[in-house]
Scaffold this motif. Sequence first.
Motif, PDB file in Angstrom:
ATOM      1  N   THR A  85       7.084  12.931  -3.896  1.00 42.39           N
ATOM      2  CA  THR A  85       6.823  13.787  -2.743  1.00 42.39           C
ATOM      3  C   THR A  85       7.822  14.940  -2.722  1.00 42.39           C
ATOM      4  O   THR A  85       9.034  14.718  -2.832  1.00 42.39           O
ATOM      5  N   GLY A  86       7.338  16.145  -2.574  1.00 38.88           N
ATOM      6  CA  GLY A  86       8.219  17.310  -2.560  1.00 38.88           C
ATOM      7  C   GLY A  86       8.635  17.712  -1.156  1.00 38.88           C
ATOM      8  O   GLY A  86       8.059  17.272  -0.162  1.00 38.88           O
TER       9      GLY A  86
ATOM     10  N   ALA B 246      13.252  11.737 -16.870  1.00 33.06           N
ATOM     11  CA  ALA B 246      12.165  12.089 -17.786  1.00 33.06           C
ATOM     12  C   ALA B 246      10.826  12.180 -17.072  1.00 33.06           C
ATOM     13  O   ALA B 246      10.010  13.046 -17.368  1.00 33.06           O
ATOM     14  N   ARG B 247      10.600  11.248 -16.123  1.00 34.86           N
ATOM     15  CA  ARG B 247       9.334  11.261 -15.397  1.00 34.86           C
ATOM     16  C   ARG B 247       9.491  10.554 -14.066  1.00 34.86           C
ATOM     17  O   ARG B 247      10.464   9.817 -13.822  1.00 34.86           O
ATOM     18  N   ALA B 248       8.515  10.777 -13.189  1.00 33.54           N
ATOM     19  CA  ALA B 248       8.525  10.192 -11.852  1.00 33.54           C
ATOM     20  C   ALA B 248       7.753   8.880 -11.838  1.00 33.54           C
ATOM     21  O   ALA B 248       6.705   8.749 -12.487  1.00 33.54           O
ATOM     22  N   TRP B 249       8.277   7.911 -11.095  1.00 31.65           N
ATOM     23  CA  TRP B 249       7.660   6.599 -10.935  1.00 31.65           C
ATOM     24  C   TRP B 249       7.509   6.291  -9.452  1.00 31.65           C
ATOM     25  O   TRP B 249       8.277   6.783  -8.617  1.00 31.65           O
ATOM     26  N   GLN B 250       6.523   5.455  -9.158  1.00 35.50           N
ATOM     27  CA  GLN B 250       6.313   5.003  -7.773  1.00 35.50           C
ATOM     28  C   GLN B 250       6.208   3.478  -7.767  1.00 35.50           C
ATOM     29  O   GLN B 250       5.364   2.900  -8.429  1.00 35.50           O
ATOM     30  N   ALA B 251       7.116   2.844  -7.000  1.00 34.67           N
ATOM     31  CA  ALA B 251       7.085   1.391  -6.832  1.00 34.67           C
ATOM     32  C   ALA B 251       6.664   1.091  -5.399  1.00 34.67           C
ATOM     33  O   ALA B 251       7.228   1.637  -4.451  1.00 34.67           O
ATOM     34  N   ALA B 252       5.678   0.221  -5.262  1.00 37.07           N
ATOM     35  CA  ALA B 252       5.167  -0.134  -3.939  1.00 37.07           C
ATOM     36  C   ALA B 252       5.536  -1.573  -3.614  1.00 37.07           C
ATOM     37  O   ALA B 252       5.781  -2.399  -4.499  1.00 37.07           O
TER      38      ALA B 252
ATOM     39  N   SER C 141       8.699  -3.249   4.260  1.00 35.12           N
ATOM     40  CA  SER C 141       8.549  -2.929   2.838  1.00 35.12           C
ATOM     41  C   SER C 141       8.541  -1.421   2.665  1.00 35.12           C
ATOM     42  O   SER C 141       8.110  -0.676   3.541  1.00 35.12           O
ATOM     43  N   ALA C 142       9.028  -0.992   1.505  1.00 36.26           N
ATOM     44  CA  ALA C 142       9.134   0.438   1.231  1.00 36.26           C
ATOM     45  C   ALA C 142       8.366   0.803  -0.023  1.00 36.26           C
ATOM     46  O   ALA C 142       8.205  -0.010  -0.943  1.00 36.26           O
ATOM     47  N   THR C 143       7.865   2.033  -0.044  1.00 38.16           N
ATOM     48  CA  THR C 143       7.449   2.667  -1.285  1.00 38.16           C
ATOM     49  C   THR C 143       8.637   3.465  -1.797  1.00 38.16           C
ATOM     50  O   THR C 143       9.215   4.262  -1.055  1.00 38.16           O
TER      51      THR C 143
ATOM     52  N   THR D 190       0.856  -1.186   0.000  1.00 42.36           N
ATOM     53  CA  THR D 190       0.000   0.000   0.000  1.00 42.36           C
ATOM     54  C   THR D 190       0.889   1.231   0.000  1.00 42.36           C
ATOM     55  O   THR D 190       1.610   1.477   0.967  1.00 42.36           O
ATOM     56  N   PRO D 191       0.898   2.008  -1.083  1.00 45.18           N
ATOM     57  CA  PRO D 191       1.863   3.110  -1.207  1.00 45.18           C
ATOM     58  C   PRO D 191       1.699   4.160  -0.121  1.00 45.18           C
ATOM     59  O   PRO D 191       0.588   4.437   0.354  1.00 45.18           O
ATOM     60  N   VAL D 192       2.837   4.725   0.272  1.00 43.70           N
ATOM     61  CA  VAL D 192       2.867   5.839   1.222  1.00 43.70           C
ATOM     62  C   VAL D 192       3.729   6.941   0.629  1.00 43.70           C
ATOM     63  O   VAL D 192       4.519   6.713  -0.294  1.00 43.70           O
ATOM     64  N   ALA D 193       3.583   8.145   1.157  1.00 44.73           N
ATOM     65  CA  ALA D 193       4.432   9.252   0.723  1.00 44.73           C
ATOM     66  C   ALA D 193       5.864   9.019   1.207  1.00 44.73           C
ATOM     67  O   ALA D 193       6.091   8.450   2.277  1.00 44.73           O
ATOM     68  N   ALA D 194       6.811   9.447   0.414  1.00 44.16           N
ATOM     69  CA  ALA D 194       8.220   9.317   0.803  1.00 44.16           C
ATOM     70  C   ALA D 194       8.529  10.217   1.988  1.00 44.16           C
ATOM     71  O   ALA D 194       7.960  11.305   2.139  1.00 44.16           O
TER      72      ALA D 194
END
Length: 326
Positions: free
Chosen positions: A158-159, A118-124, A109-111, A20-24
Amino acid sequence: MAGETWRGLVQFGKEVAYGTPVAATRRMYFRDPKLTREREPRIHKFLTASRQTTRNLSLGPTRVGGTLVLPMSAEILELLEIGLKGGVTGQGAGATKTWTYTPGDTLDSATVEWHDGARAWQAAGVYADSLKIAGSIAGENLLTGEVFGKAMIPNAHTGGLTDRVPAVFEGWESKMYIDAFGAAPGGTNVANTLLSWDVSLKNNLKRKYFGDNTLNAGAMSIGEVEVEAKIGFEASPAAALTEYNNWDAATKRIVRLEFGNNALIGAGPDTEKITVDIPGAWKLVDLGGEDEGTRTYELTLHAVYDPTNTYMLQVIVTTARTTVFA
């Protein structure tokens, strides 16, 4: 123009529930990081009274992975949490904290947020399937993590995460100790002998897929731990012959590699360092090495569970860091 690789970054967040993804929450400092999302192509051929037998192509479920590399230092805590043991806390009442990792039955586990330029990706649902600490006295000392993930999508990162000056332990900041199996590690320093090291841990992760009409893995099973260390010896010191004879007699040993131990923590006297302890037996010897005109040996240690020390691998990080993933 857009898409330059210098625009890339990696950030980690610790997941509460697997996948389940979380913010960095922490900016990471990896060299040339790479995440992958693969699907096996299924080429469908049929007998149709024609040489043109390929009539369709479909794709299997996703396989998310990647490679993350960073210099050895206290920056490695997050990779240890997702690849060696989860839920570890630093011990110590003052500025110095000691983080002790042995192979655990569960991993955090990490997000992972990765901008490829080129672009942002999110791995959960990211775990480390393997960790490798490799270096040499004259060169660098690097930790490489091969990671598995559950899912990966394009997604904004996440900024506002804090930048810092990451510590780096050079290859020359290293020492080796070898003692009897079952003894406390770090008792006997082996001087003028260590040339190189390659310590590998394998978690043997397996992706599990379930009949839920989804592309993504449903879970990750954690397999048996495998640990091995290849140590480069200068051949002429007596210690090289001692360990050769220990190989020939199948005598088990405990090896400690110590990295860092030069930068003060706060006002001191403690210093930031990492120790890697491997009990085991030498399984292979290569007498044919050479380095700068002198003979070298390479001995391969296969880790064996030490019932006295209660581990087959121990990594201790001594640092001022008080939290992980932050």
